[in-house]
Write an enzyme that holds these catalytic residues in place. Structure first.
Site, PDB file in Angstrom:
ATOM      1  N   GLU A 176     -60.995 -57.750 -11.894  1.00  0.00           N
ATOM      2  CA  GLU A 176     -61.838 -57.354 -12.966  1.00  0.00           C
ATOM      3  C   GLU A 176     -63.098 -56.460 -12.614  1.00  0.00           C
ATOM      4  O   GLU A 176     -63.421 -55.585 -13.393  1.00  0.00           O
ATOM      5  CB  GLU A 176     -62.408 -58.447 -13.925  1.00  0.00           C
ATOM      6  N   GLU A 232     -68.796 -51.841 -17.098  1.00  0.00           N
ATOM      7  CA  GLU A 232     -67.518 -50.948 -17.481  1.00  0.00           C
ATOM      8  C   GLU A 232     -67.803 -49.589 -17.207  1.00  0.00           C
ATOM      9  O   GLU A 232     -68.790 -49.156 -17.677  1.00  0.00           O
ATOM     10  CB  GLU A 232     -66.978 -51.076 -18.713  1.00  0.00           C
ATOM     11  N   ASN A 242     -68.911 -62.526 -27.847  1.00  0.00           N
ATOM     12  CA  ASN A 242     -68.828 -63.246 -26.741  1.00  0.00           C
ATOM     13  C   ASN A 242     -70.262 -63.014 -25.776  1.00  0.00           C
ATOM     14  O   ASN A 242     -70.618 -64.147 -25.108  1.00  0.00           O
ATOM     15  CB  ASN A 242     -67.964 -62.438 -25.706  1.00  0.00           C
TER      16      ASN A 242
END
Length: 311
Positions: free
Chosen positions: A190, A199, A236
């Site tokens: 990840e 990201e 989240n």
């Protein structure tokens, strides 16, 4: 050589003055290329020959100790001539039964006893009442193990991240070889071997994703993937923040800071009951519950096989 844990507001020049050394000596000893860039929680090695600040009341100065497998807070307190209460207070430990391998503890000054050698056959880290790892399990990994799983991770980054990673693994009860292997394999994929804590894409692709809780304009960019497990979406961030007692919804950038990022990964792992699937060797289901599918499955499995060999 002693160590010092950087506190909010510290500067390298102020620390150099405090410890009667120079900025260049501190920077060289700690491999710091930019003397203006240090961070809270960073462990600095103080060159030999410094004058340690004295504890008030004429006692000895505070020192530090790195938790090893088998340690308990009471055992450490006894060896350093202090009390569990004083140790807990000095290190902001709310649960004296929960410490983890690699954790750096400040040993308060003022005690009269000298440190003694560790005694054999102590109970595992965490102590009575702490997290109960399965038989044969122990919390934490070493720098060497971490870099064996993620060979592109530098020694400096591994040392920086290790205390935060080990704390998260202890909190999530990731204590067996299978659990460690599955957890680190997922993190390696990840985050590109912990290279990316945010990201690369802007996050605009997540705009309007109500399944992620992105209901306000700009939520896609604001709550893009961050941390070693790439936490994504307002919902989240809110859930992780509530679980950890941190306002991640209001301050989403905190999700990429190592002291928070690894705890988020541990929370995410626990909240999806992934230890159960790791114990069963069901790495495919671990992947599905993290990714929502099986993207990058071959890469994840490569890290998993490597990690199983390490542990």
């Amino acid at each position: 050589m002693t160590t010092y844990s950087v506190r909010r507001g510290d500067t390298l020049s102020a620390l150099a003055q405090r410890f009667k050394t120079s900025v260049s000596s501190l920077a060289k000893t700690n491999g710091i290329s930019n003397p203006n860039l240090i961070y809270a929680g960073q462990q600095l090695r103080i060159p030999d020959g410094f004058d340690a600040p004295r504890a008030s009341g004429g006692g000895r100065a505070a020192s530090s100790y790195t938790v090893k497998s088998g340690d308990t807070l009471s055992g450490i307190a006894g060896r350093h001539g202090t009390s569990v209460g004083a140790l807990a207070k000095a290190n902001n430990i709310s649960n004296p039964n929960l410490i983890y391998v690699g954790q750096r503890l400040t040993i308060p000054g003022g005690g009269g006893a000298s440190p003694t050698r560790p005694t054999p056959n102590q109970p595992p880290v965490g102590g009575v009442g702490g997290p109960k790892p399965p038989t044969g399990g122990s919390a934490g990994v070493t720098v060497q193990q971490l870099r064996a799983v993620m060979p592109n991770l530098s020694q400096a980054k591994a040392e920086q991240y290790l205390p935060h990673l080990n704390r998260a693994m202890a909190e999530a009860n990731i204590t067996t070889p299978k659990r460690k292997a599955a957890f680190l394999a997922q993190l390696a994929h990840e985050s590109g071997q912990l290279r990316y804590m945010e990201e690369i894409a802007s996050g605009a692709a997540y705009e309007g994703r109500r399944d992620l809780g992105n209901t306000q304009p700009g939520d896609g960019v604001r709550y893009k993937g961050r941390g070693p497990i790439q936490l994504t979406g307002r919902a989240n961030y809110r859930a992780a923040g509530r679980a950890l007692g941190i306002d991640l919804e209001g301050n989403p950038q905190r999700a990429k800071d190592p002291d928070v990022a690894f705890r988020i990964a541990g929370w995410y792992w626990s909240s999806r009951n992934l230890n159960t699937y790791a114990d069963a060797g069901n790495f495919r289901e671990v992947t599905r519950r993290i990714n929502g599918g099986y993207n990058g499955m071959a890469d994840r499995e490569m890290y998993y096989r490597r990690a199983l060999n390490v542990f």
